[in-house]
Design an enzyme around this catalytic site. Structure first.
Site, PDB file in Angstrom:
ATOM      1  N   ARG A 252      59.364 -20.708 -68.998  1.00  0.00           N
ATOM      2  CA  ARG A 252      58.096 -20.978 -68.310  1.00  0.00           C
ATOM      3  C   ARG A 252      57.418 -19.636 -68.057  1.00  0.00           C
ATOM      4  O   ARG A 252      57.968 -18.810 -67.325  1.00  0.00           O
ATOM      5  CB  ARG A 252      58.404 -21.701 -66.993  1.00  0.00           C
ATOM      6  CG  ARG A 252      57.194 -22.055 -66.162  1.00  0.00           C
ATOM      7  CD  ARG A 252      57.645 -22.730 -64.867  1.00  0.00           C
ATOM      8  NE  ARG A 252      56.511 -23.091 -64.041  1.00  0.00           N
ATOM      9  CZ  ARG A 252      55.869 -22.241 -63.249  1.00  0.00           C
ATOM     10  NH1 ARG A 252      56.253 -20.981 -63.159  1.00  0.00           N
ATOM     11  NH2 ARG A 252      54.834 -22.654 -62.529  1.00  0.00           N
TER      12      ARG A 252
ATOM     13  N   LYS B 211      58.136 -12.542 -61.861  1.00  0.00           N
ATOM     14  CA  LYS B 211      58.775 -12.676 -60.544  1.00  0.00           C
ATOM     15  C   LYS B 211      59.114 -11.303 -59.954  1.00  0.00           C
ATOM     16  O   LYS B 211      59.209 -10.312 -60.675  1.00  0.00           O
ATOM     17  CB  LYS B 211      59.989 -13.602 -60.640  1.00  0.00           C
ATOM     18  CG  LYS B 211      59.493 -15.055 -60.796  1.00  0.00           C
ATOM     19  CD  LYS B 211      60.504 -16.105 -60.520  1.00  0.00           C
ATOM     20  CE  LYS B 211      59.764 -17.456 -60.553  1.00  0.00           C
ATOM     21  NZ  LYS B 211      60.628 -18.571 -60.848  1.00  0.00           N
TER      22      LYS B 211
HETATM   23  N1  PMM Z   1      58.773 -20.967 -60.596  1.00  0.00           N
HETATM   24  C1  PMM Z   1      57.607 -21.139 -59.961  1.00  0.00           C
HETATM   25  C2  PMM Z   1      56.968 -22.397 -59.972  1.00  0.00           C
HETATM   26  N2  PMM Z   1      57.495 -23.434 -60.634  1.00  0.00           N
HETATM   27  N3  PMM Z   1      59.214 -24.334 -61.969  1.00  0.00           N
HETATM   28  C3  PMM Z   1      60.379 -24.196 -62.600  1.00  0.00           C
HETATM   29  N4  PMM Z   1      60.930 -25.244 -63.242  1.00  0.00           N
HETATM   30  N5  PMM Z   1      61.056 -23.008 -62.610  1.00  0.00           N
HETATM   31  C4  PMM Z   1      60.576 -21.903 -61.975  1.00  0.00           C
HETATM   32  O1  PMM Z   1      61.246 -20.854 -62.010  1.00  0.00           O
HETATM   33  C5  PMM Z   1      59.333 -22.019 -61.273  1.00  0.00           C
HETATM   34  C6  PMM Z   1      58.675 -23.281 -61.295  1.00  0.00           C
HETATM   35  C7  PMM Z   1      56.991 -20.001 -59.211  1.00  0.00           C
HETATM   36  O2  PMM Z   1      56.233 -19.208 -60.051  1.00  0.00           O
HETATM   37  P1  PMM Z   1      54.600 -19.242 -60.150  1.00  0.00           P
HETATM   38  O3  PMM Z   1      54.043 -19.252 -58.769  1.00  0.00           O
HETATM   39  O4  PMM Z   1      54.263 -18.040 -60.916  1.00  0.00           O
HETATM   40  O5  PMM Z   1      54.203 -20.485 -60.879  1.00  0.00           O
END
Ligand code: PMM
Length: 281
Positions: A259, A219
């Site tokens: 994650r 992030k």
């Molecule tokens: N961040 C992203 C997408 N999905 N889901 C959860 N539960 N928590 C998060 O912090 C989260 C998520 C955005 O990140 P990406 O685009 O790299 O997937």
């Protein structure tokens, strides 16, 4: 560690690997967009140690526009069916009840809703009917304008109170307490300072009594922390070691799951944190 019915039960923080089936996700945009590539990537993440594979078809990158329901279904369902068919514990990253329903029918074992049931009013009831675990993330609005909602007096208290309200709401809609997993939503209506405060406040968020999922991987706040001498943020791909450090600290602080995009080193880090904790118990 907290047990969540239907998901791997390990004496350590779990690792959720990310497969974004999107052309524009902020951290791995476009890399896994093709169906076959996404399936291979999911299997690779499991081989690297992922306990869960999170499949998403809608980018939540700051400023992102929404995709149509049909497009989202077409992106995620075949990938979920194929991975679940291989025995993978798949989670679906969606804000739409229709997608959650189709994903669980295709074999998904967890619904990961970054809006915590706010984007689609049918979501909590659909999740209640499926009975699968439900990640309720802290969210204040869609990505196109979430940055202007990043206003807090005391971010940990407000995130905690807002999550508690979301839990009350989804339970009233029929979701059972043992289905609920909470996520403070790093980067979602939160600036870098807010994200660090939330991470430092994991212990307080855990007092809500539900397992916690933490998504720090790649992030922007990590890239900003690691900016060069001219103040240029480190690119996403250069923040995997910082992600790893967050994983170790979050796991030690009691997170149920992290994650992440690069699974292997994070799978090692959660084992280090577990050994450290066990030795001190
Ligand atoms: N961040 C992203 C997408 N999905 N889901 C959860 N539960 N928590 C998060 O912090 C989260 C998520 C955005 O990140 P990406 O685009 O790299 O997937």
């Amino acid at each position: 560690m907290m047990r969540v019915p239907g998901l791997p039960a390990e004496d350590r923080c779990l690792v959720m690997g990310v497969v974004n089936v999107t052309p524009d996700s902020f951290s791995d945009g476009g890399q896994w967009f093709d169906e076959g590539t996404a399936i291979r990537r999911g299997l690779e993440l499991v081989a690297e140690g992922a306990d869960l594979v999170d499949v998403g078809g809608e980018s939540t990158r700051p400023g992102a526009a929404r995709v149509s329901l049909e497009e989202e279904l077409a992106r995620v369902v075949p990938v979920i069916r194929a991975l679940a068919g291989e025995g993978v514990a798949v989670s679906v990253d969606t804000m739409r009840a229709e997608v959650a329903r189709a994903a669980v029918e295709a074999g998904a074992r967890l619904v990961n809703d970054v809006s915590g049931g706010m984007a689609d009013p049918d979501m909590p009831q659909v999740v209640a009917a499926t009975g699968v675990p439900y990640v309720v993330m802290h969210w204040r609005g869609h990505s196109h304008d979430m940055d202007r909602r990043a206003l807090y007096e005391d971010v940990v208290t407000e995130v905690s109170e807002e999550l508690a309200k979301r839990v009350d709401y989804v339970l009233a809609e029929g979701v059972r307490p043992e289905q609920v997993v909470l996520d403070p939503g790093l980067g979602f209506a939160k600036n870098a300072e807010h994200n660090w405060a939330v991470l430092a406040g994991i212990g307080r968020l855990a007092e809500l009594g539900y397992p916690l999922l933490i998504g720090a991987s790649r992030k922007r706040f990590l890239g900003r922390l690691l900016a060069d001498a001219e103040g240029r943020p480190r690119p996403f791909s250069g923040s995997d070691d910082a992600t790893l450090a967050v994983t170790a600290l979050a796991a030690h602080a009691g997170a149920w799951c992290v994650r992440v995009h690069e699974v292997g080193p994070n799978a090692d880090a959660v084992r280090v944190a577990a050994a450290w904790k066990r030795a001190g118990a």
